[in-house]
Design a protein around this motif. Structure first.
Motif, PDB file in Angstrom:
ATOM      1  N   LEU A  53      -8.309   1.694   1.435  1.00 33.19           N
ATOM      2  CA  LEU A  53      -7.413   1.196   0.390  1.00 33.19           C
ATOM      3  C   LEU A  53      -8.227   0.866  -0.861  1.00 33.19           C
ATOM      4  N   LEU A  54      -7.745   1.311  -2.005  1.00 32.09           N
ATOM      5  CA  LEU A  54      -8.313   0.948  -3.309  1.00 32.09           C
ATOM      6  C   LEU A  54      -7.246   0.169  -4.063  1.00 32.09           C
ATOM      7  N   MET A  55      -7.650  -0.886  -4.767  1.00 34.62           N
ATOM      8  CA  MET A  55      -6.690  -1.644  -5.580  1.00 34.62           C
ATOM      9  C   MET A  55      -7.217  -1.840  -6.989  1.00 34.62           C
ATOM     10  N   HIS A  56      -6.449  -1.359  -7.980  1.00 33.56           N
ATOM     11  CA  HIS A  56      -6.715  -1.616  -9.394  1.00 33.56           C
ATOM     12  C   HIS A  56      -5.819  -2.775  -9.837  1.00 33.56           C
ATOM     13  N   TRP A  57      -6.446  -3.854 -10.284  1.00 31.37           N
ATOM     14  CA  TRP A  57      -5.662  -5.031 -10.667  1.00 31.37           C
ATOM     15  C   TRP A  57      -6.376  -5.791 -11.764  1.00 31.37           C
ATOM     16  N   GLY A  58      -5.633  -6.165 -12.779  1.00 28.14           N
ATOM     17  CA  GLY A  58      -6.194  -6.935 -13.873  1.00 28.14           C
ATOM     18  C   GLY A  58      -5.085  -7.412 -14.799  1.00 28.14           C
ATOM     19  N   THR A  59      -5.468  -7.971 -15.933  1.00 26.53           N
ATOM     20  CA  THR A  59      -4.483  -8.511 -16.882  1.00 26.53           C
ATOM     21  C   THR A  59      -3.558  -7.419 -17.411  1.00 26.53           C
ATOM     22  N   TYR A  60      -4.060  -6.160 -17.438  1.00 33.54           N
ATOM     23  CA  TYR A  60      -3.274  -5.033 -17.953  1.00 33.54           C
ATOM     24  C   TYR A  60      -1.972  -4.830 -17.185  1.00 33.54           C
ATOM     25  N   SER A  61      -1.901  -5.362 -15.950  1.00 32.18           N
ATOM     26  CA  SER A  61      -0.677  -5.206 -15.155  1.00 32.18           C
ATOM     27  C   SER A  61       0.523  -5.869 -15.841  1.00 32.18           C
ATOM     28  N   GLN A  62       0.266  -6.845 -16.708  1.00 32.75           N
ATOM     29  CA  GLN A  62       1.368  -7.529 -17.397  1.00 32.75           C
ATOM     30  C   GLN A  62       2.088  -6.608 -18.371  1.00 32.75           C
ATOM     31  N   TRP A  63       1.345  -5.693 -18.984  1.00 33.40           N
ATOM     32  CA  TRP A  63       1.947  -4.744 -19.918  1.00 33.40           C
ATOM     33  C   TRP A  63       2.409  -3.467 -19.228  1.00 33.40           C
ATOM     34  N   GLY A  64       2.008  -3.271 -17.969  1.00 38.87           N
ATOM     35  CA  GLY A  64       2.370  -2.047 -17.270  1.00 38.87           C
ATOM     36  C   GLY A  64       1.770  -0.819 -17.916  1.00 38.87           C
ATOM     37  N   VAL A  65       0.509  -0.954 -18.399  1.00 36.49           N
ATOM     38  CA  VAL A  65      -0.165   0.147 -19.088  1.00 36.49           C
ATOM     39  C   VAL A  65      -1.331   0.652 -18.245  1.00 36.49           C
ATOM     40  N   VAL A  66      -1.871   1.803 -18.647  1.00 41.47           N
ATOM     41  CA  VAL A  66      -3.063   2.346 -18.001  1.00 41.47           C
ATOM     42  C   VAL A  66      -4.182   1.318 -18.089  1.00 41.47           C
ATOM     43  N   GLU A  67      -4.868   1.096 -16.988  1.00 43.53           N
ATOM     44  CA  GLU A  67      -5.937   0.108 -16.925  1.00 43.53           C
ATOM     45  C   GLU A  67      -6.999   0.336 -18.004  1.00 43.53           C
ATOM     46  N   SER A  68      -7.218  -0.649 -18.847  1.00 42.37           N
ATOM     47  CA  SER A  68      -8.318  -0.699 -19.838  1.00 42.37           C
ATOM     48  C   SER A  68      -8.255   0.333 -20.950  1.00 42.37           C
ATOM     49  N   TRP A  69      -7.811   1.551 -20.659  1.00 41.11           N
ATOM     50  CA  TRP A  69      -8.073   2.683 -21.549  1.00 41.11           C
ATOM     51  C   TRP A  69      -7.398   2.604 -22.916  1.00 41.11           C
ATOM     52  N   SER A  70      -6.350   1.804 -23.073  1.00 40.08           N
ATOM     53  CA  SER A  70      -5.728   1.704 -24.402  1.00 40.08           C
ATOM     54  C   SER A  70      -6.651   0.988 -25.391  1.00 40.08           C
ATOM     55  N   LEU A  71      -7.711   0.344 -24.884  1.00 38.89           N
ATOM     56  CA  LEU A  71      -8.716  -0.255 -25.773  1.00 38.89           C
ATOM     57  C   LEU A  71      -9.672   0.789 -26.342  1.00 38.89           C
ATOM     58  N   CYS A  72      -9.719   1.949 -25.725  1.00 42.97           N
ATOM     59  CA  CYS A  72     -10.719   2.955 -26.064  1.00 42.97           C
ATOM     60  C   CYS A  72     -10.268   3.765 -27.280  1.00 42.97           C
ATOM     61  N   PRO A  73     -11.050   3.774 -28.371  1.00 43.90           N
ATOM     62  CA  PRO A  73     -10.624   4.464 -29.594  1.00 43.90           C
ATOM     63  C   PRO A  73     -10.882   5.970 -29.542  1.00 43.90           C
ATOM     64  N   GLU A  74     -10.289   6.623 -28.553  1.00 46.78           N
ATOM     65  CA  GLU A  74     -10.380   8.073 -28.428  1.00 46.78           C
ATOM     66  C   GLU A  74      -8.980   8.666 -28.514  1.00 46.78           C
ATOM     67  N   ASP A  75      -8.889   9.871 -29.024  1.00 42.68           N
ATOM     68  CA  ASP A  75      -7.602  10.532 -29.187  1.00 42.68           C
ATOM     69  C   ASP A  75      -7.264  11.303 -27.911  1.00 42.68           C
ATOM     70  N   GLU A  76      -6.976  10.548 -26.851  1.00 42.78           N
ATOM     71  CA  GLU A  76      -6.629  11.129 -25.553  1.00 42.78           C
ATOM     72  C   GLU A  76      -5.319  10.512 -25.067  1.00 42.78           C
ATOM     73  N   GLY A  77      -4.600  11.242 -24.242  1.00 44.36           N
ATOM     74  CA  GLY A  77      -3.295  10.787 -23.780  1.00 44.36           C
ATOM     75  C   GLY A  77      -3.335   9.463 -23.043  1.00 44.36           C
ATOM     76  N   TRP A  78      -4.415   9.237 -22.296  1.00 51.86           N
ATOM     77  CA  TRP A  78      -4.495   8.004 -21.501  1.00 51.86           C
ATOM     78  C   TRP A  78      -5.018   6.820 -22.322  1.00 51.86           C
ATOM     79  N   CYS A  79      -5.343   7.055 -23.621  1.00 52.57           N
ATOM     80  CA  CYS A  79      -5.823   5.975 -24.498  1.00 52.57           C
ATOM     81  C   CYS A  79      -4.760   5.524 -25.507  1.00 52.57           C
TER      82      CYS A  79
END
Length: 479
Positions: A53-79
């Motif tokens: 079992l793997l679990m990804h969990w953090g504050t990002y769960s409150q927004w229901g967004v991709v973990e961490s990656w929206s902070l990354c200033p790259e022009d990619e779909g997951w950012c």
């Protein structure tokens, strides 16, 4: 998570998303078998248990967004950034980091997770102690950006050090446990130095030009991992993500995403692994995508190799569509998940299945249902999975093959429209012994068989066909 697909041919498990187009893979001729006898012993143990079992969990769960990656200033779909600060990166980062003030998972109950995972037949667990955003799900003394920090409403909860609680809950159920840890940290000034605002996922300055700053980051990383290796009981696996943080000498220019790494980002894995194993003898180190002595097993992401691989490997795969919590998840059917496990094991791999807790500290109820359904199959058929070795031809059409000693298992993967076994089944392997006993797991009746060409024909009585109807995989045991 998230790497670009390269190298061997892989079968897509998950389509229609940016995540499916990424993956960690490299030239496996560079795999280095461990020399430490305790590490070899633990690697063998890990290869025998097959399912985790793997679990990804953090504050990002409150927004229901991709973990961490929206902070990354790259022009990619997951950012992609959404919401009121989408057009202001600095404002968005501030709002994202302010999530720590509202993250309060009061339904947190790791014992329920551990019991459900055990019911499913899982035997090891990896938890995200820190993702790329730098928010620590453990009581790190190196930063205040943590679930036990002064700004966290959950800090006053007696179970606020969730990593300690989770590892303890799973360990008490007999699991091997591991700590996911992100080598890049987008919150700390010694990685994204504010003097040079970040342009992408990489360190925002040249470590060669500013060696003191990079040394500060090396020590920060070492100190945090040391905390995890000394204050959290027995740890079996150190699972490191963020493969762009690597020495320049390990960059493979034939891999597209590695060609974009601008600097050598050497965190001194020898020092980290040495410390880890001093405190946790036999520790498996998984420095994902960085081939060599610190990648004890390789980790194709959201994909499965199309053939048997002779090295230790693990497919990490989401139970739904996302690594992190989203309010409405699209969980894969139990039939698909069981067949995925059988396919992987026949090719010499392990399956690490991800479930994401929500902001309240609980899983979707459907995740528990899936684990129960998987467990129903594993309870009867687990002997064809645990402690087995792949058996040639490994995978052939609807068949997957494993063995244990002199016993062979031939698993028949049902198509979507197949609810019952055919009355006459042709196995593409023949028993080594002319008087071998053949039966289907979950039954006690020996079946009649006869040799035909390179395989055997098996007659399935109608009563058995009815009894076994609706299974995702039927396992023939040949002993």
């Amino acid at each position: 998570m998230k790497y670009f697909l390269t190298g061997l041919v892989f079968g897509l498990i998950f389509s229609g998303s940016a995540i499916a187009q990424q993956h960690s893979e490299q030239n496996h001729s560079k795999y280095v078998w461990p020399k430490d006898s305790l590490v070899k012993q633990k690697l063998n143990q890990w290869q025998d248990i097959k399912f985790g079992l793997l679990m990804h969990w953090g504050t990002y769960s409150q927004w229901g967004v991709v973990e961490s990656w929206s902070l990354c200033p790259e022009d990619e779909g997951w950012c992609v950034r959404r919401g009121p600060y989408a057009n202001d990166w600095f404002g968005y980062k501030k709002a994202y980091e302010n999530l720590q003030t509202t993250f309060n998972p009061t339904r947190f109950n790791p014992e329920r997770w551990a019991a459900a995972a055990k019911t499913a037949g899982m035997k090891y667990m990896i938890f995200t102690t820190k993702h790329h955003d730098g928010f620590c799900m453990f009581d790190s003394k190196q930063t205040d950006y943590k679930i036990t920090g002064a700004k966290s409403p959950f800090a006053s909860n007696p179970r606020s050090n969730v990593t300690k609680e989770i590892l303890g809950a799973f360990r008490s159920e007999g699991f091997m446990v591991g700590t996911y840890f992100s080598k890049p940290d987008w919150n700390v000034d010694s990685y994204w130095w504010p003097y040079f605002p970040p342009k992408d996922r990489n360190v925002s300055y040249d470590p060669k030009k500013y060696p003191d700053m990079w040394k500060k980051y090396q020590d920060f990383t070492y100190n945090q991992i040391q905390e995890l290796m000394t204050g959290y009981g027995k740890v079996d696996i150190l699972w490191l993500d963020g493969g762009w943080v690597r020495p320049a000498s390990t960059i493979d220019s034939t891999v597209s995403w590695q060609r974009t790494i601008p600097y050598s980002q050497d965190v001194d894995m020898g020092r980290i692994a040495g410390m880890g194993r001093q405190n946790q003898p036999g520790l498996l180190v998984v420095d994902r995508t960085v081939s060599g002595e610190f990648e004890n097993y390789v980790t194709p992401e959201q994909q499965i190799p199309d053939h048997y691989m002779p090295i230790p490997w693990e497919t990490c795969l989401t139970m739904g569509d996302s690594w992190s919590y989203i309010p409405k998840e699209n969980f894969k059917p139990a039939r698909k998940l069981v067949q995925t496990l059988v396919d992987i094991v026949a090719k010499n791999g392990n399956l690490l299945l991800n479930i994401a807790p929500g902001p309240d500290g609980e899983w979707h109820e459907e995740a528990y249902t899936r684990l129960k359904e998987i467990g129903d199959w594993m309870q009867i058929n687990g002997e064809s999975v645990y402690g087995t070795k792949p058996l040639a031809p490994y995978r052939q059409n609807q068949w997957a093959f494993t063995s244990k000693g002199k016993t062979a298992y031939a698993s028949y993967l049902a198509t979507e429209t197949e609810t019952m076994l055919p009355a006459l089944v042709t196995l593409p392997i023949a028993p080594a012994q002319p008087k071998a006993t053949l039966m289907i797991l979950g039954t006690k009746q020996a079946l009649k068989w006869k040799k035909t060409g390179t395989g055997i024909e098996v007659s399935i009585p109608e009563k058995l066909r009815q009894q076994l109807a609706g299974k995702p995989v039927w396992v023939f045991k040949i002993a």
